[in-house]
Scaffold this active site. Structure first.
Site, PDB file in Angstrom:
ATOM      1  N   CYS A   2      44.121  29.869  50.875  1.00 25.02           N
ATOM      2  CA  CYS A   2      45.294  29.542  51.656  1.00 25.02           C
ATOM      3  C   CYS A   2      44.840  28.702  52.837  1.00 25.02           C
ATOM      4  CB  CYS A   2      45.940  30.822  52.161  1.00 25.02           C
ATOM      5  SG  CYS A   2      46.204  32.018  50.849  1.00 25.02           S
ATOM      6  N   ARG A  27      45.135  23.544  49.843  1.00 21.47           N
ATOM      7  CA  ARG A  27      44.539  24.873  49.700  1.00 21.47           C
ATOM      8  C   ARG A  27      45.464  25.863  48.995  1.00 21.47           C
ATOM      9  NH1 ARG A  27      40.193  24.860  53.306  1.00 21.47           N
ATOM     10  NH2 ARG A  27      39.943  27.088  53.054  1.00 21.47           N
ATOM     11  N   TRP A  74      48.118  30.451  48.566  1.00 21.93           N
ATOM     12  CA  TRP A  74      47.734  30.496  47.151  1.00 21.93           C
ATOM     13  C   TRP A  74      47.629  31.987  46.837  1.00 21.93           C
ATOM     14  CZ3 TRP A  74      43.612  32.300  44.143  1.00 21.93           C
ATOM     15  CH2 TRP A  74      43.588  31.810  42.824  1.00 21.93           C
ATOM     16  N   ASN A  98      43.629  33.913  55.154  1.00 18.64           N
ATOM     17  CA  ASN A  98      43.075  33.229  53.984  1.00 18.64           C
ATOM     18  C   ASN A  98      41.914  34.077  53.495  1.00 18.64           C
ATOM     19  OD1 ASN A  98      41.893  31.461  52.158  1.00 18.64           O
ATOM     20  ND2 ASN A  98      40.831  30.302  53.751  1.00 18.64           N
ATOM     21  N   GLY A  99      41.930  34.464  52.220  1.00 21.65           N
ATOM     22  CA  GLY A  99      40.812  35.245  51.684  1.00 21.65           C
ATOM     23  C   GLY A  99      41.315  36.499  50.991  1.00 21.65           C
ATOM     24  N   GLU A 479      34.864  18.320  30.325  1.00 20.31           N
ATOM     25  CA  GLU A 479      35.666  17.819  31.443  1.00 20.31           C
ATOM     26  C   GLU A 479      37.032  17.318  30.954  1.00 20.31           C
ATOM     27  OE1 GLU A 479      35.906  17.974  34.463  1.00 20.31           O
ATOM     28  OE2 GLU A 479      36.865  16.178  35.248  1.00 20.31           O
ATOM     29  N   LYS A 483      40.480  18.839  32.285  1.00 19.43           N
ATOM     30  CA  LYS A 483      41.483  17.977  32.936  1.00 19.43           C
ATOM     31  C   LYS A 483      42.825  18.091  32.236  1.00 19.43           C
ATOM     32  CE  LYS A 483      40.083  16.995  35.867  1.00 19.43           C
ATOM     33  NZ  LYS A 483      38.981  16.984  36.803  1.00 19.43           N
ATOM     34  N   GLU A 486      44.492  21.559  32.884  1.00 14.92           N
ATOM     35  CA  GLU A 486      44.954  21.891  34.227  1.00 14.92           C
ATOM     36  C   GLU A 486      46.178  21.101  34.649  1.00 14.92           C
ATOM     37  OE1 GLU A 486      42.431  21.090  37.640  1.00 14.92           O
ATOM     38  OE2 GLU A 486      41.418  19.512  36.542  1.00 14.92           O
ATOM     39  N   HIS A 502      29.965  25.445  13.510  1.00 17.08           N
ATOM     40  CA  HIS A 502      29.615  26.850  13.739  1.00 17.08           C
ATOM     41  C   HIS A 502      30.832  27.679  14.141  1.00 17.08           C
ATOM     42  CE1 HIS A 502      25.432  25.892  13.189  1.00 17.08           C
ATOM     43  NE2 HIS A 502      25.610  24.854  13.984  1.00 17.08           N
ATOM     44  N   LYS A 602      43.363  23.212  45.619  1.00 15.56           N
ATOM     45  CA  LYS A 602      42.262  22.244  45.679  1.00 15.56           C
ATOM     46  C   LYS A 602      40.963  22.893  46.138  1.00 15.56           C
ATOM     47  CE  LYS A 602      40.778  17.976  45.548  1.00 15.56           C
ATOM     48  NZ  LYS A 602      40.465  17.543  44.169  1.00 15.56           N
TER      49      LYS A 602
END
Ligand code: F6R
Length: 607
Positions: A2, A27, A74, A98-99, A479, A483, A486, A502, A602
């Site tokens: 946050c 955030r 968040w 925040n946390g 990646e 991408k 998300e 496999h 972010k």
């Protein structure tokens, strides 16, 4: 994750707090809120969803206090609704956090037994009640806050305000960052210096365990035992940019397009194009004497590190252990005297990466950090910082930071190879020249947007996508899948092409698009064999390759995206762009929130 802000000001602070929160929205953006002290009373406005909802709320019902705290959330504990939005109140206390308070359940039970009633499902509310209980017991606000802080376990940055006192905010830090901003007759608190940049560039960063008593004309900082401590005041280089998208629809699109320029800036920091050599570096270790590097990072930054592993091992013959930071931090990896550790992070605040860094520091290992935010905690706690010069990255999905991380890792690998004598001067010059060409190739790739958009229209129709690659294209396959997941919410998997048979080959049918990243390199033929296996089972292949690869693939593809003929060394930097564009256009097609995808933030400052 946050973002928190506090201002002890001269004029109504709510608009200033919202302005600062805009810079912190990266955030988290599940909900937001502001509280002020007005005529001695605590008042607050909160709103679910993005900051714009809070702004509307404040337009309809303004707050007039000249002291206030604000928050953009968040969600960790409790769904993102207005009740769980910060600031939280308990009696005379208002708090933003925040946390994660790890012992919140135990504290909540204790407080409930004492008759305290909880309004929200958050862990934060226990802190407000703990302080309120101290106040009821007769403690003064600073003493009450200090006593409560001593009870907390976990990670937190807090701003605390009190009913009846319009000249006091208490800030506290244990884990997530918190900066104090010094103004003229005004003081500020913020999760980072950029949030405070419009108000001041005179910043003091709190250290873990610190708490600060912030008043209009004075700031005092204490350690957890209550002893006054001195922390250096610094000039922040954070600009008061209010970043805009220019002519682009999204920040992500803008940032993808900035890559030729920012890759070039980043490379120029490490390479001397005139002499064709890497620049001198002041390092806390000697590449020639190392027998191993441990790299650790999260998400896209981890995948940059994974590509770095191929480069360090191939060119510098230097073994690399690479770990996801959330695993590394608890793995208790033995690190020898000849080891160095490298951490890769755009934000420089990622909790797991920071914890891994601290583990390595405790083991006495020299630490290097590849970061985009130069004033971040990871940058400050490392022995040497290798900056990426990507500029602020606003889109939640990392794009330009990734290719700049690759640019730094490639430059370091060449430097290491030169120092270890595994390449001669001619080879160093050849690799530096190849790197210098990366921005030009990246520009050429951007010209393929129309074709990539067309492919994206097809991807937007499916539910699952597979990405394949070998060698440095394997991390790129991971990646690509990350991408796509998300920002478009389409399920995607990345696999080493040789691993297909496999297990994952069972997924292939005519509905499964398979994106194959395959520059025409030493192992191209091997990847072609894997493509044959896909084709034989009806999979739709989208091949990303170069002219030679397109000519030699010999397979009917659904689409072939032909990139410029790129030297093998720099291929990951160049091939990252079509992978990003494919995800971007698919998300646009799906109509998702490209820059702020659901459930993400972010900067991930919780574990
Ligand atoms: C994905 C993405 C994330 C970050 C990860 C690490 O597009 O951006 O996976 O790479 O959260 O963040 P930093 O680099 O700030 O440590």
């Amino acid at each position: 994750m946050c973002g928190i802000v506090g201002i002890v000001g001269q004029t109504p602070v709510a608009p200033l707090i919202v302005d600062a929160l805009k810079r912190l929205e990266y955030r988290g953006y599940d909900s937001a809120g502001v509280a002020t002290v007005e005529k001695g009373e605590l008042s607050r406005r909160r709103a679910e969803g993005k900051l714009v909802n809070l702004e509307r709320r404040l337009e309809a019902e303004p707050l007039s206090g000249t002291i206030g705290i604000g928050h953009t959330r968040w969600a960790t504990h409790g769904v993102p609704n207005e009740t769980n939005a910060h600031p939280h109140f308990a009696d005379e206390v208002a708090i933003v956090h925040n946390g994660i308070i790890e012992n919140f359940a135990e504290l909540r039970d204790e407080l409930k037994r004492d008759g305290y009633v909880f309004q929200s499902q958050t862990d934060t509310e226990v802190v407000a009640h703990l302080i309120a209980r101290e106040l009821r017991g007769g403690a003064q606000p600073t003493e009450a806050a200090h006593n409560a802080l001593k009870r907390l376990q976990g990670a937190f940055a807090l701003a605390i305000m009190f009913k009846g006192d319009d000249d006091l905010i208490i800030g506290a830090r244990n884990g997530p960052p918190l900066a104090v901003g010094h103004g003229q007759g005004e003081m500020y608190l913020g999760s980072d210096a950029i949030a405070l940049a419009p108000f001041t560039n005179s910043i003091t960063y709190l250290e873990d365990g610190d708490w600060a008593v912030v008043r209009r004309n004075k700031v005092q900082i204490f350690d957890i035992d209550g002893n006054p401590v001195k922390r250096q005041r610094q000039r922040s280089v954070g600009t008061s940019y209010l970043v805009d998208k220019g002519n682009h629809r999204h920040f992500m699109e803008k940032e993808i397009h900035e890559q030729p320029e920012v890759i070039s800036h980043t490379l120029a920091h490490y390479l001397d194009f005139t002499s064709g050599k890497t620049r001198e570096m002041d390092l806390p270790f000697d590449f020639a004497k190392l027998d191993r590097i441990a790299i650790s990072a999260c998400g896209t930054a981890y995948l940059a590190g994974l590509i770095g592993k191929y480069w360090f091992e191939r060119y510098a013959r230097l073994p690399v252990d690479i770990d996801i930071a959330s695993e590394f931090r608890y793995r208790e990896m033995p690190l020898g005297k000849k080891s160095a550790a490298l951490f890769v992070s755009q934000s420089g605040e990622t909790a797991d990466t920071l914890a891994s860094l601290r583990y390595c520091r405790s083991e006495g290992v020299p630490i290097g950090a590849i970061v985009n935010v130069r004033e971040s905690t990871i940058a400050r706690e490392s022995h040497v910082t290798f900056p990426t010069l990507a500029g602020p990255e606003i889109g939640v999905a990392s794009t330009k930071a990734f290719t700049c991380q690759l640019s730094v890792l490639a430059s370091l690998a060449v430097r290491a190879a030169a120092e270890r004598g595994t390449i001669d001067e001619g080879e160093e010059k050849r690799l530096v020249r190849q790197l210098s060409e990366a921005p030009r190739f990246a520009s050429q790739v951007l010209k393929l947007e129309e074709q990539i958009e067309k492919v994206a229209r097809e991807l937007a129709k499916v539910n699952h996508v597979l990405y394949l690659g070998r060698d440095t294209s394997y991390p790129l396959a991971l990646e690509g899948a990350l991408k796509l997941k998300e920002i478009s919410y389409i399920h995607a998997e990345g696999y080493a092409a040789g691993e297909l048979k496999h297990g994952p080959i069972a997924l292939i049918d005519e509905n499964m698009p398979v994106i194959v990243i395959a520059p025409h390199d030493r192992i191209f033929e091997k990847t072609v064999s894997n493509m044959q296996e896909v084709a034989a089972r009806g999979g739709r292949i989208i091949l990303i390759t170069d002219e030679a690869g397109a000519a030699r693939a010999g397979i009917e593809t659904f689409e072939t995206i032909v990139l410029p003929d790129t030297p093998e060394f720099i291929a990951p930097i160049v091939y990252a762009l079509p992978v990003q564009l494919l995800a971007y256009y698919t998300a646009v097609q799906m109509g998702t929130d490209v820059d702020q995808p659901r459930n993400l933030a972010k900067s991930v400052t919780v574990e």
